[in-house]
Design a protein around this motif. Structure first.
Motif, PDB file in Angstrom:
ATOM      1  N   TYR A 249      37.488  54.575  42.286  1.00 58.78           N
ATOM      2  CA  TYR A 249      36.954  54.968  40.870  1.00 58.78           C
ATOM      3  C   TYR A 249      35.396  54.650  40.667  1.00 58.78           C
ATOM      4  O   TYR A 249      34.956  54.620  39.947  1.00 58.78           O
ATOM      5  CB  TYR A 249      37.607  53.519  39.835  1.00 58.78           C
ATOM      6  N   GLY A 250      34.959  54.906  41.963  1.00 54.89           N
ATOM      7  CA  GLY A 250      33.261  54.934  41.972  1.00 54.89           C
ATOM      8  C   GLY A 250      32.889  53.381  41.847  1.00 54.89           C
ATOM      9  O   GLY A 250      33.603  52.392  41.589  1.00 54.89           O
ATOM     10  N   PHE A 251      31.637  53.218  41.994  1.00 60.93           N
ATOM     11  CA  PHE A 251      30.858  51.895  41.886  1.00 60.93           C
ATOM     12  C   PHE A 251      30.780  51.479  40.608  1.00 60.93           C
ATOM     13  O   PHE A 251      31.012  50.268  40.367  1.00 60.93           O
ATOM     14  CB  PHE A 251      29.377  52.003  42.590  1.00 60.93           C
ATOM     15  N   GLY A 252      31.103  52.231  39.586  1.00 62.03           N
ATOM     16  CA  GLY A 252      30.955  52.048  38.274  1.00 62.03           C
ATOM     17  C   GLY A 252      32.403  51.206  37.961  1.00 62.03           C
ATOM     18  O   GLY A 252      32.581  50.163  37.257  1.00 62.03           O
ATOM     19  N   GLY A 253      33.664  51.580  38.605  1.00 65.54           N
ATOM     20  CA  GLY A 253      34.753  51.048  38.558  1.00 65.54           C
ATOM     21  C   GLY A 253      34.875  49.637  38.997  1.00 65.54           C
ATOM     22  O   GLY A 253      35.524  48.818  38.612  1.00 65.54           O
ATOM     23  N   THR A 254      34.336  49.556  40.389  1.00 66.25           N
ATOM     24  CA  THR A 254      33.952  48.301  40.810  1.00 66.25           C
ATOM     25  C   THR A 254      33.313  47.440  40.254  1.00 66.25           C
ATOM     26  O   THR A 254      33.546  46.141  39.933  1.00 66.25           O
ATOM     27  CB  THR A 254      33.224  48.404  42.327  1.00 66.25           C
ATOM     28  N   LEU A 255      32.263  47.728  39.346  1.00 66.57           N
ATOM     29  CA  LEU A 255      31.650  46.844  38.438  1.00 66.57           C
ATOM     30  C   LEU A 255      32.194  46.463  37.052  1.00 66.57           C
ATOM     31  O   LEU A 255      32.173  45.247  36.724  1.00 66.57           O
ATOM     32  CB  LEU A 255      30.118  47.439  37.861  1.00 66.57           C
ATOM     33  N   ALA A 256      32.949  47.337  36.511  1.00 64.53           N
ATOM     34  CA  ALA A 256      33.749  46.882  35.896  1.00 64.53           C
ATOM     35  C   ALA A 256      34.908  46.113  36.159  1.00 64.53           C
ATOM     36  O   ALA A 256      35.063  45.183  35.303  1.00 64.53           O
ATOM     37  CB  ALA A 256      34.480  48.205  35.102  1.00 64.53           C
ATOM     38  N   GLY A 257      35.564  46.538  37.371  1.00 64.48           N
ATOM     39  CA  GLY A 257      36.441  45.079  37.929  1.00 64.48           C
ATOM     40  C   GLY A 257      35.893  43.790  37.846  1.00 64.48           C
ATOM     41  O   GLY A 257      36.285  42.687  37.503  1.00 64.48           O
ATOM     42  N   ALA A 258      34.302  43.741  38.325  1.00 64.18           N
ATOM     43  CA  ALA A 258      33.736  42.547  38.607  1.00 64.18           C
ATOM     44  C   ALA A 258      33.578  41.963  37.066  1.00 64.18           C
ATOM     45  O   ALA A 258      33.596  40.661  37.178  1.00 64.18           O
ATOM     46  CB  ALA A 258      32.250  42.721  39.084  1.00 64.18           C
ATOM     47  N   ALA A 259      33.259  42.577  36.017  1.00 61.94           N
ATOM     48  CA  ALA A 259      33.154  41.971  34.604  1.00 61.94           C
ATOM     49  C   ALA A 259      34.585  41.043  34.403  1.00 61.94           C
ATOM     50  O   ALA A 259      34.381  40.082  33.815  1.00 61.94           O
ATOM     51  CB  ALA A 259      32.874  43.196  33.559  1.00 61.94           C
ATOM     52  N   THR A 260      35.420  41.819  34.623  1.00 60.36           N
ATOM     53  CA  THR A 260      36.817  41.164  34.457  1.00 60.36           C
ATOM     54  C   THR A 260      37.015  39.824  35.521  1.00 60.36           C
ATOM     55  O   THR A 260      37.449  38.774  34.778  1.00 60.36           O
ATOM     56  CB  THR A 260      37.900  42.027  34.701  1.00 60.36           C
ATOM     57  N   CYS A 261      36.885  40.072  36.725  1.00 59.26           N
ATOM     58  CA  CYS A 261      36.972  38.984  37.615  1.00 59.26           C
ATOM     59  C   CYS A 261      35.955  37.757  37.483  1.00 59.26           C
ATOM     60  O   CYS A 261      36.358  36.810  37.870  1.00 59.26           O
ATOM     61  CB  CYS A 261      36.726  39.767  38.938  1.00 59.26           C
ATOM     62  N   PHE A 262      34.734  38.004  36.666  1.00 57.54           N
ATOM     63  CA  PHE A 262      33.987  36.773  36.432  1.00 57.54           C
ATOM     64  C   PHE A 262      34.600  35.712  35.778  1.00 57.54           C
ATOM     65  O   PHE A 262      34.434  34.533  35.813  1.00 57.54           O
ATOM     66  CB  PHE A 262      32.863  37.346  35.466  1.00 57.54           C
ATOM     67  N   TYR A 263      35.726  35.912  34.879  1.00 62.16           N
ATOM     68  CA  TYR A 263      36.431  34.936  34.057  1.00 62.16           C
ATOM     69  C   TYR A 263      37.284  34.146  34.907  1.00 62.16           C
ATOM     70  O   TYR A 263      37.887  33.247  34.753  1.00 62.16           O
ATOM     71  CB  TYR A 263      37.113  35.715  32.990  1.00 62.16           C
ATOM     72  N   ALA A 264      37.742  34.979  36.153  1.00 64.09           N
ATOM     73  CA  ALA A 264      38.481  33.970  37.094  1.00 64.09           C
ATOM     74  C   ALA A 264      37.801  32.776  37.711  1.00 64.09           C
ATOM     75  O   ALA A 264      38.741  32.037  38.267  1.00 64.09           O
ATOM     76  CB  ALA A 264      38.945  34.989  38.030  1.00 64.09           C
ATOM     77  N   PHE A 265      36.473  32.774  37.659  1.00 66.70           N
ATOM     78  CA  PHE A 265      35.699  31.706  37.894  1.00 66.70           C
ATOM     79  C   PHE A 265      35.349  30.669  37.054  1.00 66.70           C
ATOM     80  O   PHE A 265      34.346  29.826  37.290  1.00 66.70           O
ATOM     81  CB  PHE A 265      34.338  32.213  38.950  1.00 66.70           C
TER      82      PHE A 265
END
Length: 610
Positions: A249-265
């Motif tokens: 999904y490109g690096f944009g998809g990776t960043l979008a995933g990172a925004a969601t993963c942030f709440y996991a921490f």
């Protein structure tokens, strides 16, 4: 009348003086290992069993490991700010106390109010998740029974009252009331089981995994799309699962995933509430926060890597990815191991949500902004018994009857707001004049009788004045003037970050269309933002050293503020409306009666009405 207004105004910005040598009323029995287990248990919840599959399939693909890395780095920035405050102010209260010490009573009250909101909703939602997971394992009998005999068809309420979640919350509240050491032992056992299960998942994934799943061709994804949609015409078909490879999904998809993963921490901040219950807080709290975040990152990284190696990311199940993945590789019975780990993760996450709530309430009651009765300590258990059971009962009521789905996002606002405020407070505190130097200067002025009153007044004005020369070429030691300059700069930075985040989020199309006023506003905001950073960099820092200090100051706290504010702006408008109502009730309560009459119960009623 004017005198009363001035007195009230001064009370809003007055700061709390903390005596770090004062004996604690609570039991100092927790070790560094206890704090690490508490942080890992609170942060490494059931999301590790679900989130990886959801983000990998919809946003990141195999690059979810990079998403977790980015999210971990963003979380570490907030964690380091908490760690420095834990070393500077080793007292109970977390972000509430840090705000009170640095920026004053009003912002501290706002922070504490929002922390209570986050912990109440978090405890209730995790308890319902535990109940739902257990019910699913036994065949859904609890839901069938409750929907048959206790169905509720009212707006804002749950489909049925969750009595199991109520019992669970009250049980853990009773455990916490019995003693913090006993609670720590239970938490360590559940956390150990959870970590062992995750290690089993990671090892199994690397044993049964296939590296080709990280390099799937676009042609294969197009064929999968054709089969999935049952298309008869196969010309000019585009893949529904990205372009293939490691970054489908490109690096944009990776960043979008990172925004969601942030709440996991989210969750490590519960360590900061143990300042008066840990044996060596100035050393243990920083180590506990940083170590727990590192362990959680390794767990999330390993599980996401194992999951995407075991089966193609586009086949992952979003609700229960690990059991489906084990079925895919022929290890079906492993799903029972995953179920045990999931329940242990939910248990530690629930304990991590309940644990800090009464301690924040206790700290606020001790300062007189909540009922004083909530600050009472049980002489036998050395725990805030009344605060623990009161908060447990409130959370149990919420879990029993209310629909929490619409309120869960309000947790995110409260948590991100606390993270941002703590980062800003680190900046302000590091550029504040040393109290020792200030006191010695005052004593010296008192002893030098030859100085006239006008000369002393002139010296104080020089110490606090702000001129362009003093800002660009300040003294080697922080003064009142340099501290005020940093305070103003930090406030301007927060405002510009809000403007930049709002424009980039809601005016993306206008930016691409080169709308003049949007580009102009964005450009001015960035210029002001960088000027303020340069101004802060020029000012001298305090010479006082503690066991842990945030590196790369001021850049790391400012970047933390930017990340937190940007994530807050991403939340929906409905969430912000509910949060605004919550804040309005809060401000009204604070204004009417600072010493707290009935506002605490009005707060709970408002939460229910939302």
């Amino acid at each position: 009348m004017l005198a009363h207004l001035l007195s009230f105004g001064r009370s809003l910005v007055r700061r709390k003086n903390v005596d770090c040598l004062e004996d604690s009323k609570l039991c100092r029995c927790l070790s560094t290992a206890d704090l690490i287990a508490l942080g890992v248990g609170s942060t490494l919840g059931a999301g590790v069993y679900v989130l990886a599959g959801e983000v990998a399939k919809g946003n990141s693909g195999p690059s979810i490991v990079v998403s977790f890395l980015i999210a971990a780095l963003a979380s570490v920035m907030a964690g380091l700010c908490y760690a420095e405050f834990g070393a500077r102010v080793p007292k109970t209260g977390s972000a509430y106390l840090y705000s009170y010490v640095t920026v004053g009573e009003l912002l501290a009250f706002i922070t504490g109010w929002n922390l209570i909101l986050s912990y109440v909703i978090g405890t209730s939602s995790v308890a319902r998740a535990w109940s739902g997971t257990f019910d699913e394992l036994i065949g859904g009998h609890i839901e069938k029974f409750c929907t048959t005999y206790f169905r509720m068809n009212l707006p804002g309420l749950a489909e049925y009252p969750d009595f199991f979640a109520v019992c669970l919350i009250l049980l853990l509240s009773g455990l916490l009331s019995f003693g913090v050491k006993e609670s720590a032992w239970v938490n360590k056992i559940f956390t150990a089981v959870n970590v062992l299960v995750l290690m089993f998942v990671i090892i199994s994934g690397f044993v049964k995994g296939d590296s080709l799943n990280w390099n799937i061709s676009e042609e294969s994804l197009i064929n999968v799309t054709i089969v999935t949609k049952n298309l008869s015409y196969t010309g000019n078909v585009t893949s529904d699962y990205g372009a293939g490879g490691f970054l489908p999904y490109g690096f944009g998809g990776t960043l979008a995933g990172a925004a969601t993963c942030f709440y996991a921490f989210v969750g490590f901040d519960c360590i900061a509430t143990t300042g008066e219950e840990v044996k060596n807080p100035q050393r243990a709290i920083p180590i506990g926060i940083v170590s727990s975040l590192l362990i959680c990152f390794l767990a999330y990284f390993g599980v996401s890597a194992a999951l995407t190696l075991m089966m193609p990311y586009y086949l992952l199940d979003e609700k229960s990815p690990l059991p489906v993945a084990f079925e895919y590789v022929g290890w079906g019975p492993a799903k029972y191991v995953v179920a045990v780990g999931s329940l242990c993760a939910l248990s530690t996450s629930l304990l991590g949500s309940i644990f800090p709530m009464p301690r924040v309430i206790y700290a606020m009651a001790e300062d007189g902004v909540l009922f004083k009765v909530l600050a009472r300590i049980n002489p036998k258990t050395k725990t805030p018994l009344i605060a623990t059971m009161t908060s447990g009962v409130v959370a149990a009521i919420m879990a029993c009857i209310f629909d929490l789905k619409a309120l869960v996002d309000m947790m995110s606002i409260g948590t991100l707001l606390a993270y941002s405020l703590v980062a800003a407070c680190v900046l302000i505190l590091r550029y504040r004049p040393d109290s020792v130097l200030e006191n010695s200067r005052m004593n010296k002025e008192g002893e030098e009788s030859e100085l006239t009153e006008s000369e002393s007044h002139l010296n104080r004005l020089k110490d606090g004045e702000m001129t362009l020369q003093s800002l660009l070429s300040p003294s080697l030691q922080p003064t009142k003037g340099s501290s005020n300059a940093v305070n103003i700069a930090v406030a301007v930075i927060v405002v510009t970050v809000c403007v930049i985040s709002a424009i980039t989020t809601h005016c993306g199309q206008a930016i691409l269309s080169m709308v003049p006023w949007v580009l102009g506003t964005l450009a001015v905001s960035f210029v002001v933002f960088f000027i303020c950073i340069i101004l802060v960099c020029r000012q001298p820092q305090t010479s006082k050293r503690v066991s842990f200090m945030v590196p790369l100051l001021p850049f790391l706290p400012i970047l933390s503020i930017f990340v937190n504010v940007y994530l807050m702006v991403q939340l929906s408008g409905d969430t912000w409306i509910r949060f605004s109502v919550w804040m309005a009730v809060e401000n009204d309560s604070f204004s009417v009666n600072r010493s707290v009459g009935s506002w605490f119960w009005r707060m709970l009623c408002c939460l229910g009405l939302l």
